[in-house]
Motif scaffolding. Structure first.
Motif, PDB file in Angstrom:
ATOM      1  N   GLY A 133       0.781  -1.310  -0.036  1.00 31.00           N
ATOM      2  CA  GLY A 133      -0.165   0.006   0.083  1.00 31.00           C
ATOM      3  C   GLY A 133       1.000   1.187   0.037  1.00 31.00           C
ATOM      4  N   GLY A 134       2.335   1.224   0.035  1.00 28.70           N
ATOM      5  CA  GLY A 134       3.071   2.300   0.277  1.00 28.70           C
ATOM      6  C   GLY A 134       2.940   3.213  -1.170  1.00 28.70           C
ATOM      7  N   SER A 135       2.815   2.739  -2.127  1.00 24.58           N
ATOM      8  CA  SER A 135       2.963   3.521  -3.352  1.00 24.58           C
ATOM      9  C   SER A 135       1.495   4.276  -3.551  1.00 24.58           C
ATOM     10  N   ALA A 136       0.305   3.653  -3.159  1.00 26.90           N
ATOM     11  CA  ALA A 136      -0.889   4.102  -3.103  1.00 26.90           C
ATOM     12  C   ALA A 136      -0.915   5.371  -2.159  1.00 26.90           C
ATOM     13  N   ILE A 137      -0.327   5.128  -0.957  1.00 26.33           N
ATOM     14  CA  ILE A 137       0.012   6.138   0.127  1.00 26.33           C
ATOM     15  C   ILE A 137       0.901   7.570  -0.424  1.00 26.33           C
ATOM     16  N   PHE A 138       1.676   7.043  -1.214  1.00 31.04           N
ATOM     17  CA  PHE A 138       2.752   8.056  -1.808  1.00 31.04           C
ATOM     18  C   PHE A 138       1.838   8.957  -2.646  1.00 31.04           C
ATOM     19  N   PHE A 139       1.340   8.186  -3.792  1.00 30.09           N
ATOM     20  CA  PHE A 139       0.497   9.028  -4.703  1.00 30.09           C
ATOM     21  C   PHE A 139      -0.687   9.788  -4.071  1.00 30.09           C
ATOM     22  N   ALA A 140      -1.160   9.355  -3.036  1.00 30.35           N
ATOM     23  CA  ALA A 140      -2.159  10.268  -2.038  1.00 30.35           C
ATOM     24  C   ALA A 140      -1.657  11.392  -1.575  1.00 30.35           C
ATOM     25  N   SER A 141      -0.552  11.205  -1.080  1.00 32.41           N
ATOM     26  CA  SER A 141      -0.046  12.379  -0.553  1.00 32.41           C
ATOM     27  C   SER A 141       0.499  13.429  -1.452  1.00 32.41           C
ATOM     28  N   LEU A 142       0.914  12.939  -2.785  1.00 31.41           N
ATOM     29  CA  LEU A 142       1.215  14.069  -3.835  1.00 31.41           C
ATOM     30  C   LEU A 142      -0.128  14.876  -4.058  1.00 31.41           C
ATOM     31  N   LEU A 143      -1.329  14.188  -4.267  1.00 26.69           N
ATOM     32  CA  LEU A 143      -2.373  14.617  -4.460  1.00 26.69           C
ATOM     33  C   LEU A 143      -3.084  15.670  -3.484  1.00 26.69           C
ATOM     34  N   ALA A 144      -2.720  15.137  -2.203  1.00 27.37           N
ATOM     35  CA  ALA A 144      -3.183  16.023  -1.112  1.00 27.37           C
ATOM     36  C   ALA A 144      -2.236  17.227  -1.090  1.00 27.37           C
ATOM     37  N   MET A 145      -1.260  17.184  -1.438  1.00 23.50           N
ATOM     38  CA  MET A 145      -0.317  18.347  -1.252  1.00 23.50           C
ATOM     39  C   MET A 145      -0.429  19.332  -2.271  1.00 23.50           C
ATOM     40  N   SER A 146      -0.861  18.902  -3.241  1.00 22.92           N
ATOM     41  CA  SER A 146      -1.310  19.594  -4.474  1.00 22.92           C
ATOM     42  C   SER A 146      -2.586  20.253  -4.434  1.00 22.92           C
ATOM     43  N   GLY A 147      -3.247  20.050  -3.380  1.00 21.53           N
ATOM     44  CA  GLY A 147      -4.748  20.580  -3.156  1.00 21.53           C
ATOM     45  C   GLY A 147      -5.696  20.035  -4.324  1.00 21.53           C
ATOM     46  N   GLN A 148      -5.601  18.760  -4.916  1.00 15.47           N
ATOM     47  CA  GLN A 148      -6.479  18.126  -5.810  1.00 15.47           C
ATOM     48  C   GLN A 148      -7.499  17.507  -5.134  1.00 15.47           C
ATOM     49  N   ASP A 149      -8.303  18.251  -4.612  1.00 13.69           N
ATOM     50  CA  ASP A 149      -9.509  17.835  -3.964  1.00 13.69           C
ATOM     51  C   ASP A 149     -10.533  17.098  -4.664  1.00 13.69           C
ATOM     52  N   GLY A 150     -10.727  15.899  -4.274  1.00 20.97           N
ATOM     53  CA  GLY A 150     -11.745  15.160  -5.212  1.00 20.97           C
ATOM     54  C   GLY A 150     -11.104  14.097  -5.998  1.00 20.97           C
ATOM     55  N   ALA A 151      -9.756  14.279  -6.229  1.00 19.35           N
ATOM     56  CA  ALA A 151      -9.016  13.232  -6.990  1.00 19.35           C
ATOM     57  C   ALA A 151      -8.942  12.031  -6.146  1.00 19.35           C
TER      58      ALA A 151
END
Length: 244
Positions: free
Chosen positions: A72-90
């Motif tokens: 699950g690490g890569s999914a959390i990695f990608f999730a953190s990038l979306l969150a830090m980019s402010g991509q709500d709803g992604a």
């Protein structure tokens, strides 16, 4: 010691490329790819992690699909990038042939686990699996990034490439992990096994070549930071145009 100042630019470039290739071979055999991201195990070389974040920052995908959930690490990695980019709803969608209990627990308990909208168990190249991803995208369309990182046999990777390509629009990224696999022959992890009988002939790089030969709307592109070692420097593809 050789006088490198007397070497031609092409000779120096060959030496640097070979050193990076040897570094990646050592990484595969010594486990240098074993990292963690925000407390979750993530098997990627640090340089490749930097390249992936640069692509996500540039592409700003609505959906990131990964094959090969593992811990699950890569999914959390990608999730953190979306969150830090402010991509709500992604969101992230992931699939693994054997979805681990550890990954399920991560998605249920990690602060970023809610960004994983869909976690499936099954063959990533199965049309039914791909269909479930396509359905999610159709409900909430937007840019898509696909990261293929599970079974590295050429036949399987080619099935994935052909299956996921229709989900991508113009400018979307399709990234194939571990193209270095072809260079691991002769090392301990490159020995013939039941799963990988011949890494020289059957590998992600071979699958990409076959895919590109039949799909001219996709092009191989240089990744961000195309210098230095990496496990899939030649695995970055983009859809340059969409057939009408």
């Amino acid at each position: 010691m050789a006088d490198l100042s007397a070497w031609t630019p092409s000779e120096r470039a060959y030496l640097l490329d070979d050193l990076c290739r040897q570094y990646a071979r050592a990484s595969a055999n010594e486990g240098w790819f074993r990292q963690s991201w925000l407390g979750v195990e993530l098997w990627q070389m640090p340089q490749d992690i930097l390249r992936l974040q640069a692509v996500v920052h540039q592409a700003r995908p609505r959906w990131i699909i990964e094959t090969g959930t593992k811990f699950g690490g890569s999914a959390i990695f990608f999730a953190s990038l979306l969150a830090m980019s402010g991509q709500d709803g992604a969101g992230i969608m992931t699939v693994d042939l054997n979805l681990r209990d550890e990954a399920r627990e991560v998605f249920a308990s990690h602060p970023l686990g809610s960004w994983v909208r869909l976690a499936l168990q099954g063959d990533a190249a199965d049309p039914e699996i791909i269909g479930q991803f396509a359905e999610q995208i159709s409900v909430d369309p937007g840019p898509v990034l696909v990261f293929l990182d599970d079974d590295h046999n050429a036949e399987h990777v080619q099935r994935e490439l052909e299956g996921y390509a229709p989900l991508l629009g113009e400018g979307d990224w399709l990234i194939v992990a571990d193209t270095i696999f072809a260079d691991l022959a002769g090392t301990p992890v490159g020995q013939a096994s039941e799963k990988y009988p011949n890494v020289t002939q059957s590998n992600p790089r071979a699958a990409i070549e076959r895919f590109l030969a039949k799909n001219p709307d996709f092009q191989r592109v240089s990744p961000p930071f195309d210098f230095g070692p990496g496990n899939f420097l030649d695995g970055f593809l983009r859809r340059e145009w969409h057939p009408t």
